[in-house]
Write a protein that holds these residues in place. Structure first.
Motif, PDB file in Angstrom:
ATOM      1  N   SER A 101       0.820  -1.214   0.000  1.00  0.00           N
ATOM      2  CA  SER A 101       0.000   0.000   0.000  1.00  0.00           C
ATOM      3  C   SER A 101       0.850   1.259   0.000  1.00  0.00           C
ATOM      4  CB  SER A 101      -0.919   0.005   1.228  1.00  0.00           C
ATOM      5  OG  SER A 101      -0.143  -0.005   2.438  1.00  0.00           O
ATOM      6  N   ASN A 102       2.040   1.204   0.604  1.00  0.00           N
ATOM      7  CA  ASN A 102       2.855   2.403   0.795  1.00  0.00           C
ATOM      8  C   ASN A 102       4.190   2.350   0.058  1.00  0.00           C
ATOM      9  OD1 ASN A 102       0.786   2.511   2.903  1.00  0.00           O
ATOM     10  ND2 ASN A 102       1.961   4.212   3.721  1.00  0.00           N
ATOM     11  N   ILE A 103       4.329   1.403  -0.845  1.00  0.00           N
ATOM     12  CA  ILE A 103       5.512   1.311  -1.703  1.00  0.00           C
ATOM     13  C   ILE A 103       5.033   1.185  -3.144  1.00  0.00           C
ATOM     14  CG2 ILE A 103       7.610   0.021  -2.268  1.00  0.00           C
ATOM     15  CD1 ILE A 103       7.570  -1.071   0.611  1.00  0.00           C
ATOM     16  N   ALA A 104       5.526   2.046  -4.023  1.00  0.00           N
ATOM     17  CA  ALA A 104       5.117   2.012  -5.429  1.00  0.00           C
ATOM     18  C   ALA A 104       6.344   2.097  -6.322  1.00  0.00           C
ATOM     19  CB  ALA A 104       4.164   3.161  -5.739  1.00  0.00           C
ATOM     20  N   PHE A 105       6.315   1.372  -7.434  1.00  0.00           N
ATOM     21  CA  PHE A 105       7.405   1.419  -8.407  1.00  0.00           C
ATOM     22  C   PHE A 105       7.071   2.432  -9.495  1.00  0.00           C
ATOM     23  CE2 PHE A 105       7.593  -2.906  -6.666  1.00  0.00           C
ATOM     24  CZ  PHE A 105       8.885  -2.892  -6.190  1.00  0.00           C
ATOM     25  N   LEU A 106       8.000   3.320  -9.736  1.00  0.00           N
ATOM     26  CA  LEU A 106       7.829   4.318 -10.791  1.00  0.00           C
ATOM     27  C   LEU A 106       8.649   3.883 -11.990  1.00  0.00           C
ATOM     28  CD1 LEU A 106       6.832   7.080 -11.783  1.00  0.00           C
ATOM     29  CD2 LEU A 106       8.857   8.109 -10.725  1.00  0.00           C
ATOM     30  N   ASN A 107       7.960   3.567 -13.095  1.00  0.00           N
ATOM     31  CA  ASN A 107       8.684   3.164 -14.298  1.00  0.00           C
ATOM     32  C   ASN A 107       8.595   4.260 -15.355  1.00  0.00           C
ATOM     33  OD1 ASN A 107       6.251   2.750 -15.923  1.00  0.00           O
ATOM     34  ND2 ASN A 107       5.894   0.954 -14.651  1.00  0.00           N
ATOM     35  N   ASN A 108       9.364   4.101 -16.387  1.00  0.00           N
ATOM     36  CA  ASN A 108       9.446   5.140 -17.411  1.00  0.00           C
ATOM     37  C   ASN A 108       8.145   5.322 -18.180  1.00  0.00           C
ATOM     38  OD1 ASN A 108      12.073   5.893 -16.857  1.00  0.00           O
ATOM     39  ND2 ASN A 108      12.963   4.363 -18.214  1.00  0.00           N
ATOM     40  N   ASP A 109       7.300   4.295 -18.206  1.00  0.00           N
ATOM     41  CA  ASP A 109       6.029   4.424 -18.925  1.00  0.00           C
ATOM     42  C   ASP A 109       5.195   5.570 -18.369  1.00  0.00           C
ATOM     43  OD1 ASP A 109       6.731   2.307 -20.502  1.00  0.00           O
ATOM     44  OD2 ASP A 109       5.520   0.828 -19.434  1.00  0.00           O
ATOM     45  N   TYR A 110       5.144   5.664 -17.052  1.00  0.00           N
ATOM     46  CA  TYR A 110       4.370   6.749 -16.422  1.00  0.00           C
ATOM     47  C   TYR A 110       4.914   8.107 -16.850  1.00  0.00           C
ATOM     48  CZ  TYR A 110       2.559   9.849 -12.772  1.00  0.00           C
ATOM     49  OH  TYR A 110       1.962  10.892 -12.108  1.00  0.00           O
ATOM     50  N   LEU A 111       6.246   8.242 -16.873  1.00  0.00           N
ATOM     51  CA  LEU A 111       6.867   9.510 -17.231  1.00  0.00           C
ATOM     52  C   LEU A 111       6.645   9.855 -18.695  1.00  0.00           C
ATOM     53  CD1 LEU A 111      10.225   8.999 -15.288  1.00  0.00           C
ATOM     54  CD2 LEU A 111       8.283  10.418 -14.585  1.00  0.00           C
ATOM     55  N   PHE A 112       6.835   8.881 -19.584  1.00  0.00           N
ATOM     56  CA  PHE A 112       6.659   9.135 -21.014  1.00  0.00           C
ATOM     57  C   PHE A 112       5.189   9.361 -21.363  1.00  0.00           C
ATOM     58  CE2 PHE A 112      10.970   7.528 -21.400  1.00  0.00           C
ATOM     59  CZ  PHE A 112      11.467   8.253 -22.471  1.00  0.00           C
ATOM     60  N   ASP A 113       4.295   8.601 -20.746  1.00  0.00           N
ATOM     61  CA  ASP A 113       2.860   8.748 -21.044  1.00  0.00           C
ATOM     62  C   ASP A 113       2.348  10.135 -20.689  1.00  0.00           C
ATOM     63  OD1 ASP A 113       2.795   6.167 -21.947  1.00  0.00           O
ATOM     64  OD2 ASP A 113       1.839   5.329 -20.151  1.00  0.00           O
ATOM     65  N   HIS A 114       2.934  10.746 -19.651  1.00  0.00           N
ATOM     66  CA  HIS A 114       2.486  12.069 -19.213  1.00  0.00           C
ATOM     67  C   HIS A 114       3.422  13.190 -19.679  1.00  0.00           C
ATOM     68  CE1 HIS A 114       0.372   9.376 -16.390  1.00  0.00           C
ATOM     69  NE2 HIS A 114      -0.519  10.340 -16.285  1.00  0.00           N
ATOM     70  N   ASN A 115       4.459  12.833 -20.437  1.00  0.00           N
ATOM     71  CA  ASN A 115       5.462  13.813 -20.866  1.00  0.00           C
ATOM     72  C   ASN A 115       6.096  14.534 -19.682  1.00  0.00           C
ATOM     73  OD1 ASN A 115       5.289  13.403 -23.691  1.00  0.00           O
ATOM     74  ND2 ASN A 115       3.389  14.580 -23.741  1.00  0.00           N
ATOM     75  N   TYR A 116       6.383  13.753 -18.634  1.00  0.00           N
ATOM     76  CA  TYR A 116       7.049  14.296 -17.461  1.00  0.00           C
ATOM     77  C   TYR A 116       8.520  13.906 -17.474  1.00  0.00           C
ATOM     78  CZ  TYR A 116       2.354  14.567 -15.247  1.00  0.00           C
ATOM     79  OH  TYR A 116       1.043  14.820 -14.943  1.00  0.00           O
ATOM     80  N   ASP A 117       9.319  14.748 -16.869  1.00  0.00           N
ATOM     81  CA  ASP A 117      10.646  14.326 -16.431  1.00  0.00           C
ATOM     82  C   ASP A 117      10.554  14.104 -14.929  1.00  0.00           C
ATOM     83  OD1 ASP A 117      13.774  14.312 -17.186  1.00  0.00           O
ATOM     84  OD2 ASP A 117      13.505  15.151 -15.180  1.00  0.00           O
ATOM     85  N   LEU A 118      11.335  13.170 -14.425  1.00  0.00           N
ATOM     86  CA  LEU A 118      11.296  12.854 -13.002  1.00  0.00           C
ATOM     87  C   LEU A 118      11.484  14.093 -12.140  1.00  0.00           C
ATOM     88  CD1 LEU A 118      11.280  10.709 -10.731  1.00  0.00           C
ATOM     89  CD2 LEU A 118      13.759  10.603 -10.983  1.00  0.00           C
ATOM     90  N   TYR A 119      12.336  15.027 -12.576  1.00  0.00           N
ATOM     91  CA  TYR A 119      12.610  16.222 -11.777  1.00  0.00           C
ATOM     92  C   TYR A 119      11.394  17.136 -11.665  1.00  0.00           C
ATOM     93  CZ  TYR A 119      17.582  15.472 -10.968  1.00  0.00           C
ATOM     94  OH  TYR A 119      18.791  14.982 -10.513  1.00  0.00           O
ATOM     95  N   GLU A 120      10.413  16.950 -12.545  1.00  0.00           N
ATOM     96  CA  GLU A 120       9.177  17.719 -12.446  1.00  0.00           C
ATOM     97  C   GLU A 120       8.266  17.192 -11.341  1.00  0.00           C
ATOM     98  OE1 GLU A 120       7.899  19.438 -16.612  1.00  0.00           O
ATOM     99  OE2 GLU A 120       8.419  17.316 -16.849  1.00  0.00           O
ATOM    100  N   LEU A 121       8.653  16.062 -10.746  1.00  0.00           N
ATOM    101  CA  LEU A 121       7.901  15.473  -9.639  1.00  0.00           C
ATOM    102  C   LEU A 121       8.657  15.536  -8.318  1.00  0.00           C
ATOM    103  CD1 LEU A 121       6.692  12.208 -11.455  1.00  0.00           C
ATOM    104  CD2 LEU A 121       5.496  14.408 -11.314  1.00  0.00           C
ATOM    105  N   LEU A 122       9.974  15.682  -8.386  1.00  0.00           N
ATOM    106  CA  LEU A 122      10.798  15.622  -7.175  1.00  0.00           C
ATOM    107  C   LEU A 122      10.408  16.666  -6.138  1.00  0.00           C
ATOM    108  CD1 LEU A 122      14.527  14.883  -8.086  1.00  0.00           C
ATOM    109  CD2 LEU A 122      12.855  13.392  -6.995  1.00  0.00           C
TER     110      LEU A 122
END
Length: 384
Positions: A258-279
């Motif tokens: 419930s409190n651990i999630a894996f962040l893969n590149n699909d999420y970033l590419f699908d939303h056109n995000y860079d990881l630093y835009e979430l940090l």
């Protein structure tokens, strides 16, 4: 043999691309950093928004042997070629702006324990011949990079790194990030992110086996359910962002916790995000030997250093600075037991002071926008 053939391919495509007509308002960004803190991608998004008068092309992944000829034509037609890894350009009068991908902590090039002399000499010649502008953040950065790559001091310009512009303006709210990755709402939430470096190069099969089994820390005492419960008690949530190679080892990206999630590149590419835009939405960072911690200092938030493979890294590749305990402004943990024992006190004034000390050492650049610094310098210094 594969490396030789790929270099041959690049040489041939560079030769062909030279015959395209170069235009002064063409910019090509060769992005080898994906979406996990890419100076190239951050600069690309900024250029599209702030300078539509320039024809800007993003090429990714880079380098690749699968690019269409139309892409090579754009590379050949660019006045400015922006790179995040090795310098590159196809003709003499192009300007290569080297943004690199982080303040180095691990040894590279001639400083590393696991590189070959022939490759190092080739890279040294490449930097000397091809890089025109090397964006820098500090005197320390220049010293570390030159120690590894033998870069001449005249190439450095203190412009800052475009990806740092993204840290203070997250593209989504903390609540939305929590909903997207954990499918929950929690006003008390503290979100941490774990970003280890590339552990495959340690050449230890037991590490990869642990990761394959879901032990993303590769701790000897790993217990995912217990860790999840401890995080849950404290309203803490942990995002796990592994190297793409390690992520491919997992049979299922979907977390059973419930409190651990894996962040893969699909999420970033699908939303056109860079990881630093979430940090900016996170409350603490966990890493080992990744240079991301130098960037995270700009947020002045707690950092936890995972040290279970410290001796192996020092032996296999080596670190540029030490002792490790003196250069890491945060709590160090060597096991899950130590991690859980520190979850209630990730920060204190002494650690905050050490973070500020290292921020001053690694960031000497002034200005409101590092992207603007890079753009103004390259277009004014090299008008064509």
């Amino acid at each position: 043999m594969k490396n030789f053939l790929f270099r041959l391919y690049l040489a041939w495509m560079k030769f062909r691309a030279r015959f395209t007509t170069m235009e002064n308002n063409n910019i090509v960004i060769l992005n080898g950093s994906g979406r996990s803190g890419s100076n190239g991608y951050a600069f690309y998004k900024w250029l599209l928004l702030n300078h539509p008068e320039y024809n800007t092309t993003l090429v990714e992944p880079w380098p690749s042997s699968h690019l269409k000829w139309e892409v090579w034509q754009k590379i050949g037609a660019a006045r400015y070629v922006i790179t995040t890894h090795q310098p590159f350009k196809v003709r003499k009068h192009q300007i290569n702006v080297q943004l690199w991908h982080g303040v180095p902590l691990k040894r590279m090039g001639i400083m590393a324990n696991n590189t070959r002399h022939r490759d190092n000499k080739r890279n040294e010649k490449l930097w000397h011949k091809t890089a025109d502008v090397v964006a820098s953040s500090s005197d320390l950065y220049e010293t570390l990079m030159s120690a590894c790559m033998a870069i001449e001091t005249k190439k450095y310009h203190k412009l800052g790194f475009p990806r740092l512009d993204l840290l203070h303006s997250p593209v989504i709210s903390k609540a939305q990030l929590l909903k997207d990755l954990f499918n929950t709402e929690d006003e008390k939430a503290q979100i941490g992110i774990y970003m280890p470096t590339f552990r495959y190069e340690l050449e230890d099969k037991t590490i990869m086996e642990k990761i394959k089994e879901g032990n993303f820390f590769a701790f000897q005492d790993f217990n995912g359910k217990k860790l999840n419960e401890e995080l849950k008690k404290r309203h803490q949530y942990l995002i796990v962002k592994l190297h793409p190679y390690e992520m491919r080892l997992f049979a299922n990206f979907k977390s059973q916790y419930s409190n651990i999630a894996f962040l893969n590149n699909d999420y970033l590419f699908d939303h056109n995000y860079d990881l630093y835009e979430l940090l900016g939405d996170t409350d603490f960072l966990m890493t080992d030997f990744s240079s991301i911690y130098f960037d995270y200092l700009h947020l002045n938030k707690p950092i936890v250093f995972v040290t279970n493979f410290l001796q192996q890294y020092e032996r296999t590749r080596g670190l540029l600075m030490g002792p490790y305990s003196e250069i890491t402004p945060g709590i160090s943990v060597n096991s899950e037991q130590e991690l859980i024992a520190n979850l209630d006190h990730l920060d204190n004034q002494q650690l905050a002071n050490r973070r500020l000390y290292w921020l001053h050492l690694t960031s000497q650049v002034k200005g409101d926008s590092y992207c603007e610094n890079v753009f103004k310098f390259m277009t004014q210094e090299y008008r064509g």
